[in-house]
Design an enzyme around this catalytic site. Structure first.
Site, PDB file in Angstrom:
ATOM      1  N   ASP A  42      41.484  45.931  42.281  1.00 26.89           N
ATOM      2  CA  ASP A  42      41.275  46.111  43.729  1.00 26.89           C
ATOM      3  C   ASP A  42      42.134  45.187  44.590  1.00 26.89           C
ATOM      4  O   ASP A  42      42.342  44.033  44.270  1.00 26.89           O
ATOM      5  CB  ASP A  42      39.811  45.919  44.106  1.00 26.89           C
ATOM      6  N   ASP A  81      33.097  46.246  51.399  1.00 25.71           N
ATOM      7  CA  ASP A  81      34.453  45.679  51.278  1.00 25.71           C
ATOM      8  C   ASP A  81      34.553  44.400  52.111  1.00 25.71           C
ATOM      9  O   ASP A  81      35.558  44.152  52.789  1.00 25.71           O
ATOM     10  CB  ASP A  81      35.539  46.700  51.663  1.00 25.71           C
TER      11      ASP A  81
HETATM   12 ZN   LIG Z   1      40.485  47.830  47.949  1.00 26.34          ZN
END
Ligand SMILES: [Zn+2]
Length: 433
Positions: free
Chosen positions: A151, A304
């Site tokens: 990520d 996030d």
């Molecule tokens: Zn991401």
């Protein structure tokens, strides 16, 4: 706080069990137990409040080790507790990245002693997140990794991703994916289009996300191993995931609150505090993500949470880093914009933070079934308040929601029977208040 107590009179919303009714929730020695099994226990009156399984955030950046001026395991988990989250899934793009058992074990050990909520740690797919050589999936699983992801970016080579999925399958580790083809996105600072042009900045086209979603669907089908698509933000990504699910291909998806509540137009108002990756998209994309949430294509909401210092964000839309903090704003913002606005009913809304994440990573959390860990979130669904980012427990302040009027507030968070955040005089917190 006694080891046995009863939360009495609240509206219990437990989507895993199809429950949305007023009833008592009993806790004994850190576990949910039948309400009639704890005679004589303390009774805590929560009439007028909602009781849900502890919320799970599938996507946070705790910045520890290596960037603790932005956040660390203590401040990040305190922010989570204040935001109603009892369990967070931490991304591995720390410094150094989580690409070997030693870094992973260090984080898990420190989170266990200094963290106030559960921290599940992911590890990287590639060594150093450099996208060239795969990590040891079996060794990382043995050391406690919950899933694999690069990520912040993703493996650009389809061949390497194919090998990664085969290795993850053999190790039994879920794969979660940040979908971005960098040969197309060129790391543009916002969504490509008229708004980027008017602001005079380089945009990244939405197809950079669609391409990797499509590629990973093909690879998931070929390997029989699932891929969970992180923070999907485009109409194309939602359509592709919906199609794949209709074909029985094992893919799931999450969406972030900012992609549901903001569009690219916010970049003009908030500059670097509206800069994230994937970027805020067009209204048509936002509407497609909302529909994906409503029809179940997207099973989870994930923040996030991406803390950055004021100095770094001072680089503005062009030079500042990607990401905004989300843990303490998510519930008020989403209750206001997704529940009270009529997008999602109460059980469906709570499911996106509980049974959805539970299913993606096959977690033992996210339900109030007797025998499960007593992770509980207490909400005042109708409390009107104004978000004050300066009061957040996070070490960072990069958030476009300061001063937003919201309806709905987290008032208590309980992890394994222990209150870790409480605004209720009748529930004494041993963590933060
Ligand atoms: Zn991401």
């Amino acid at each position: 706080m006694q080891s046995s107590y009863i939360l009495s009179g609240g509206l219990v919303i437990d989507p895993a069990n199809g429950v949305e009714t007023q009833r008592d929730v009993a806790i004994h020695a850190g576990t949910i137990v039948p309400a009639d099994s704890v005679a004589g226990a303390d009774v805590i009156d929560v009439n007028g409040l909602a009781i849900t399984p502890g919320l799970i955030d599938l996507h946070v950046h705790l910045r520890d080790p290596g960037q603790t001026h932005k956040e660390d395991l203590v401040t990040g988990t305190r922010a989570a507790a204040a935001g109603g989250f009892t369990c967070v899934v931490a991304m591995p793009n720390t410094s150094p990245p989580v690409d070997c058992p030693a870094v992973l074990e260090d984080i898990l050990s420190r989170a266990g002693t200094g963290g106030v909520v559960r921290v599940l740690q992911t590890a990287t797919l590639s060594v150093g997140r450099a996208g060239a050589q795969l990590t040891d999936a079996g060794g990382l699983k043995a050391a406690g990794a919950i899933a694999l992801t690069d990520d912040g970016s993703c493996l650009q080579s389809a061949g390497l991703m194919l090998s990664a999925l085969e290795a993850a399958r053999d190790a039994g580790l879920p794969v979660i994916e940040h979908c971005e083809d960098e040969s197309v996105s060129r790391r543009g600072v916002m969504n490509a289009g008229a708004t980027a042009a008017s602001l005079g900045v380089a945009g990244q086209p939405h197809i950079s996300e669609d391409l990797i979603v499509a590629r990973d669907i093909v690879l998931a089908q070929a390997t029989g191993w699932g891929v969970h698509m992180q923070h999907i933000s485009t109409a194309g990504a939602v359509d592709l995931v919906r199609w794949a699910q209709s074909c029985g291909i094992p893919v799931t998806a999450e969406a972030a609150p900012h992609h549901l509540c903001l569009t690219e137009l916010a970049c003009a108002d908030f500059g670097a505090d509206a800069k994230m990756n994937p970027p805020l998209r067009r209204a048509a994309d936002r509407d497609a993500v909302v529909r994906g949430l409503q029809d179940g294509t997207i099973c989870a909401l994930a923040t996030d949470h991406a803390p950055h210092s004021a100095d770094e964000k001072a680089g503005g839309l062009r030079g500042g880093p990607f990401g905004i903090i989300g843990l303490e704003a998510a519930l008020p913002i989403c209750l206001t914009e997704l529940h009270h606005s009529g997008v999602l009913g109460l059980s469906d809304f709570i499911a996106k933070f509980t049974v959805g994440p539970r299913a993606v990573l096959k977690l033992p959390y996210g339900t109030l079934s007797p025998g499960c860990p007593a992770d509980v979130t207490i909400l005042d669904l109708d409390r009107e308040h104004v978000l004050d980012v300066s009061s957040f427990h996070s070490r960072s302040r990069n958030c476009p929601y300061d001063g937003r009027r919201c309806r709905g507030k987290v008032v208590g968070t309980i992890v394994e029977g222990k209150p870790v955040f409480s605004e209720l005089p009748q529930l004494v917190s041993e963590g933060i208040a």
